[in-house]
Design a protein around this motif. Structure first.
Motif, PDB file in Angstrom:
ATOM      1  N   LEU A 154       0.827  -1.208   0.000  1.00 24.42           N
ATOM      2  CA  LEU A 154       0.000   0.000   0.000  1.00 24.42           C
ATOM      3  C   LEU A 154       0.856   1.252   0.000  1.00 24.42           C
ATOM      4  CD1 LEU A 154      -2.747   1.444   0.271  1.00 24.42           C
ATOM      5  CD2 LEU A 154      -2.540   1.176   2.748  1.00 24.42           C
ATOM      6  N   ASN A 155       1.962   1.231   0.734  1.00 25.33           N
ATOM      7  CA  ASN A 155       2.829   2.401   0.837  1.00 25.33           C
ATOM      8  C   ASN A 155       4.044   2.317  -0.070  1.00 25.33           C
ATOM      9  OD1 ASN A 155       1.223   3.620   2.896  1.00 25.33           O
ATOM     10  ND2 ASN A 155       2.141   2.239   4.395  1.00 25.33           N
TER      11      ASN A 155
ATOM     12  N   SER B 108      -2.404   6.901  -2.659  1.00 26.65           N
ATOM     13  CA  SER B 108      -3.244   8.085  -2.808  1.00 26.65           C
ATOM     14  C   SER B 108      -4.520   7.764  -3.572  1.00 26.65           C
ATOM     15  CB  SER B 108      -2.459   9.189  -3.531  1.00 26.65           C
ATOM     16  OG  SER B 108      -3.253  10.354  -3.689  1.00 26.65           O
ATOM     17  N   ALA B 109      -4.424   6.945  -4.617  1.00 24.46           N
ATOM     18  CA  ALA B 109      -5.617   6.587  -5.391  1.00 24.46           C
ATOM     19  C   ALA B 109      -6.604   5.779  -4.548  1.00 24.46           C
ATOM     20  CB  ALA B 109      -5.213   5.805  -6.632  1.00 24.46           C
ATOM     21  N   ILE B 110      -6.090   4.873  -3.718  1.00 23.03           N
ATOM     22  CA  ILE B 110      -6.967   4.061  -2.866  1.00 23.03           C
ATOM     23  C   ILE B 110      -7.647   4.923  -1.813  1.00 23.03           C
ATOM     24  CG2 ILE B 110      -6.959   2.257  -1.101  1.00 23.03           C
ATOM     25  CD1 ILE B 110      -4.935   0.750  -2.734  1.00 23.03           C
ATOM     26  N   TYR B 111      -6.888   5.790  -1.158  1.00 20.37           N
ATOM     27  CA  TYR B 111      -7.498   6.652  -0.148  1.00 20.37           C
ATOM     28  C   TYR B 111      -8.463   7.663  -0.779  1.00 20.37           C
ATOM     29  CZ  TYR B 111      -4.398   4.916   3.519  1.00 20.37           C
ATOM     30  OH  TYR B 111      -3.761   4.115   4.443  1.00 20.37           O
ATOM     31  N   PHE B 112      -8.172   8.070  -2.000  1.00 20.19           N
ATOM     32  CA  PHE B 112      -9.064   8.991  -2.707  1.00 20.19           C
ATOM     33  C   PHE B 112     -10.426   8.349  -2.944  1.00 20.19           C
ATOM     34  CE2 PHE B 112     -10.690  10.519  -6.841  1.00 20.19           C
ATOM     35  CZ  PHE B 112     -10.902  11.849  -6.513  1.00 20.19           C
ATOM     36  N   LYS B 113     -10.440   7.106  -3.415  1.00 18.04           N
ATOM     37  CA  LYS B 113     -11.701   6.403  -3.618  1.00 18.04           C
ATOM     38  C   LYS B 113     -12.421   6.167  -2.293  1.00 18.04           C
ATOM     39  CE  LYS B 113     -10.332   3.816  -7.757  1.00 18.04           C
ATOM     40  NZ  LYS B 113     -10.181   2.455  -8.329  1.00 18.04           N
TER      41      LYS B 113
ATOM     42  N   THR C 291     -16.905   7.283   1.332  1.00 14.32           N
ATOM     43  CA  THR C 291     -17.333   7.606   2.690  1.00 14.32           C
ATOM     44  C   THR C 291     -18.145   8.889   2.727  1.00 14.32           C
ATOM     45  OG1 THR C 291     -15.333   6.528   3.531  1.00 14.32           O
ATOM     46  CG2 THR C 291     -16.545   7.917   5.060  1.00 14.32           C
ATOM     47  N   SER C 292     -17.763   9.863   1.906  1.00 12.87           N
ATOM     48  CA  SER C 292     -18.476  11.143   1.914  1.00 12.87           C
ATOM     49  C   SER C 292     -19.878  11.021   1.338  1.00 12.87           C
ATOM     50  CB  SER C 292     -17.683  12.185   1.129  1.00 12.87           C
ATOM     51  OG  SER C 292     -17.632  11.843  -0.252  1.00 12.87           O
ATOM     52  N   THR C 293     -20.090  10.061   0.455  1.00  9.86           N
ATOM     53  CA  THR C 293     -21.422   9.876  -0.124  1.00  9.86           C
ATOM     54  C   THR C 293     -22.248   8.837   0.637  1.00  9.86           C
ATOM     55  OG1 THR C 293     -20.535   8.233  -1.684  1.00  9.86           O
ATOM     56  CG2 THR C 293     -20.637  10.529  -2.431  1.00  9.86           C
ATOM     57  N   PHE C 294     -21.647   8.127   1.591  1.00 10.67           N
ATOM     58  CA  PHE C 294     -22.373   7.116   2.339  1.00 10.67           C
ATOM     59  C   PHE C 294     -23.311   7.766   3.355  1.00 10.67           C
ATOM     60  CE2 PHE C 294     -22.427   4.557   6.312  1.00 10.67           C
ATOM     61  CZ  PHE C 294     -23.200   3.490   5.851  1.00 10.67           C
ATOM     62  N   VAL C 295     -24.491   7.192   3.510  1.00 10.78           N
ATOM     63  CA  VAL C 295     -25.477   7.677   4.481  1.00 10.78           C
ATOM     64  C   VAL C 295     -25.394   6.797   5.729  1.00 10.78           C
ATOM     65  CG1 VAL C 295     -27.908   8.147   4.924  1.00 10.78           C
ATOM     66  CG2 VAL C 295     -26.977   8.464   2.616  1.00 10.78           C
ATOM     67  N   PRO C 296     -24.834   7.298   6.835  1.00 16.26           N
ATOM     68  CA  PRO C 296     -24.698   6.458   8.042  1.00 16.26           C
ATOM     69  C   PRO C 296     -26.051   6.191   8.683  1.00 16.26           C
ATOM     70  CG  PRO C 296     -24.008   8.709   8.492  1.00 16.26           C
ATOM     71  CD  PRO C 296     -24.272   8.648   7.024  1.00 16.26           C
TER      72      PRO C 296
ATOM     73  N   PHE D  66     -11.818  -3.410   1.247  1.00 18.59           N
ATOM     74  CA  PHE D  66     -12.248  -3.915  -0.057  1.00 18.59           C
ATOM     75  C   PHE D  66     -11.341  -3.409  -1.177  1.00 18.59           C
ATOM     76  CE2 PHE D  66     -14.927  -3.576  -3.888  1.00 18.59           C
ATOM     77  CZ  PHE D  66     -15.213  -4.928  -4.064  1.00 18.59           C
ATOM     78  N   LEU D  67     -10.949  -2.140  -1.126  1.00 10.48           N
ATOM     79  CA  LEU D  67     -10.121  -1.569  -2.187  1.00 10.48           C
ATOM     80  C   LEU D  67      -8.681  -2.081  -2.123  1.00 10.48           C
ATOM     81  CD1 LEU D  67     -11.413   2.112  -2.160  1.00 10.48           C
ATOM     82  CD2 LEU D  67     -11.920   0.327  -3.824  1.00 10.48           C
ATOM     83  N   ILE D  68      -8.210  -2.462  -0.949  1.00 11.32           N
ATOM     84  CA  ILE D  68      -6.831  -2.946  -0.820  1.00 11.32           C
ATOM     85  C   ILE D  68      -6.733  -4.444  -1.089  1.00 11.32           C
ATOM     86  CG2 ILE D  68      -4.902  -3.286   0.786  1.00 11.32           C
ATOM     87  CD1 ILE D  68      -5.697  -0.723   2.169  1.00 11.32           C
ATOM     88  N   PHE D  69      -7.622  -5.225  -0.489  1.00  8.53           N
ATOM     89  CA  PHE D  69      -7.504  -6.685  -0.537  1.00  8.53           C
ATOM     90  C   PHE D  69      -8.460  -7.346  -1.528  1.00  8.53           C
ATOM     91  CE2 PHE D  69      -6.329  -5.357   3.791  1.00  8.53           C
ATOM     92  CZ  PHE D  69      -5.042  -5.856   3.855  1.00  8.53           C
ATOM     93  N   GLY D  70      -9.445  -6.607  -2.032  1.00 15.19           N
ATOM     94  CA  GLY D  70     -10.454  -7.237  -2.869  1.00 15.19           C
ATOM     95  C   GLY D  70     -11.425  -8.071  -2.063  1.00 15.19           C
ATOM     96  N   ASN D  71     -11.334  -8.008  -0.745  1.00 14.63           N
ATOM     97  CA  ASN D  71     -12.219  -8.711   0.191  1.00 14.63           C
ATOM     98  C   ASN D  71     -12.547  -7.765   1.343  1.00 14.63           C
ATOM     99  OD1 ASN D  71     -11.979 -11.870  -0.623  1.00 14.63           O
ATOM    100  ND2 ASN D  71      -9.995 -10.870  -0.872  1.00 14.63           N
TER     101      ASN D  71
END
Length: 344
Positions: A62-63, A70-75, A80-85, A101-106
């Motif tokens: 990851l680092n 940066s691309a993973i954290y950007f997504k 997160t900003s569009t998620f409704v808690p 999910f974005l890092i491991f595919g799981n």
């Protein structure tokens, strides 16, 4: 008794010396991800399946590259900003879920219920340590040797990014760019060690003009020796009476070629990583190298939202089908809205 040869003496070559030419074999990659995944299945240790690719290795990678992380954290931030808690899944829990999910595919969520079977909350389980059991609806949390916890049957929701070679685990979509991310890291580390070492050959000070006396040569040698350390990169004055045009030359040894190669590697590997993540470079704050630039930011953001963000949101909505109720909901990705309390 034979005479010893002085250490500075170089023996002359004989007439038997001749030139030899040979070639190396075809280039062989150190790691071949496609062949590895075709040859190996998810190994069953008797209780759970091991992943087809090293999860600790993905975590370390990851680092490896600034553009990769940066691309993973950007997504993750946009999701997160569009998620409704809601009362079942908090925003912080969803962010951990999306990042896994974005890092491991799981990604995994543990369903916690009351004694009567009512849903209380959904808690993310770290994908790096979760293993799928022999019975595919069973899951284990494994942090080390004989340090495992078995989740209750049917309590784990498993979000998978599908793999074409097996159906037990998912794999991330950026696997093809890992070689470029590692090369980017290797180039940066090599360059850092190159400067930190300081013992590399920087240049040759080549002088053919005849100096007035040995004192002038000694003074020049002393001035160059004292230019090292704090306060270096000083100007050096050299006066050579009746000197020739090319009597004094500075011949770089390796820095010029290494500098050009470093920038080429950094640029090419950056493009590979961003292509795998499908994130426009202007959204990550990357400055263009050409005069034309990358284009306007807003159109790129809208295309990214439609082609990448919307499909990702659809994948996360699979939790709703598993639970039988709408827990995952998203708002539209709007560029015109401003957060509360922020003024332009």
């Amino acid at each position: 008794m034979s005479e010893s040869i002085p250490p500075d003496t170089v023996p002359a070559t004989t007439n038997n010396t001749r030139m030899e030419a040979f070639t190396f074999g075809d280039p062989t990659p150190v790691l071949e991800h496609s062949e590895m995944l075709d040859s190996f299945e998810c190994w069953l240790n008797g209780r759970w399946y091991e992943p087809p690719i090293s999860f600790p290795g993905l975590a370390k990678s990851l680092n490896a590259s600034v553009h990769h992380s940066s691309a993973i954290y950007f997504k993750t931030n946009i999701l997160t900003s569009t998620f409704v808690p809601n009362k079942f899944l908090t925003r912080d829990a969803f962010k951990r879920f999306a990042l896994d999910f974005l890092i491991f595919g799981n990604a995994y969520l543990e369903k916690r219920t009351s004694r009567s079977g009512l849903l209380l909350s959904l808690a993310p389980a770290l994908a790096k340590f979760v293993r799928r059991g022999k019975e595919l609806n069973s899951y284990y949390f494994v942090t080390g040797w004989q340090q495992e916890h078995e989740f209750a049957a049917g309590s784990i929701f498993h979000l998978i990014d599908p793999d074409i070679n097996q159906e037990v685990y998912g794999v991330p979509q950026y696997l093809s760019a890992l070689q470029s991310a590692w090369l980017n890291e290797a180039a940066t580390l090599f360059r850092r060690k190159y400067y930190k070492n300081g013992s590399h050959a920087g240049f040759i000070f080549y002088m053919t003009d005849a100096a007035q006396n040995q004192t002038d040569v000694d003074s020049l040698r002393k001035a160059m020796r004292e230019s090292k350390g704090p306060g270096n990169f000083r100007n050096l004055f050299m006066y050579a009476p009746n000197g020739k045009k090319d009597g004094i030359q500075i011949l770089p040894v390796s820095d010029v070629a290494a500098k050009d190669e470093f920038f080429n590697i950094k640029g090419v590997t950056r493009d590979d990583v961003l292509a795998a993540h499908r994130v426009p470079p202007q959204l990550l704050g990357i400055m263009p190298n050409n005069t034309g630039g990358f284009g306007a930011v807003e159109p790129a953001a809208r295309v990214f939202a439609r082609n990448e963000l919307v499909p990702l949101q659809a994948q996360f909505r699979a939790l709703n089908d598993w639970l039988g109720q709408d827990v995952i909901q998203f708002t539209d990705y709007e560029l015109s809205t401003m957060p509360t309390g922020v003024t332009s």
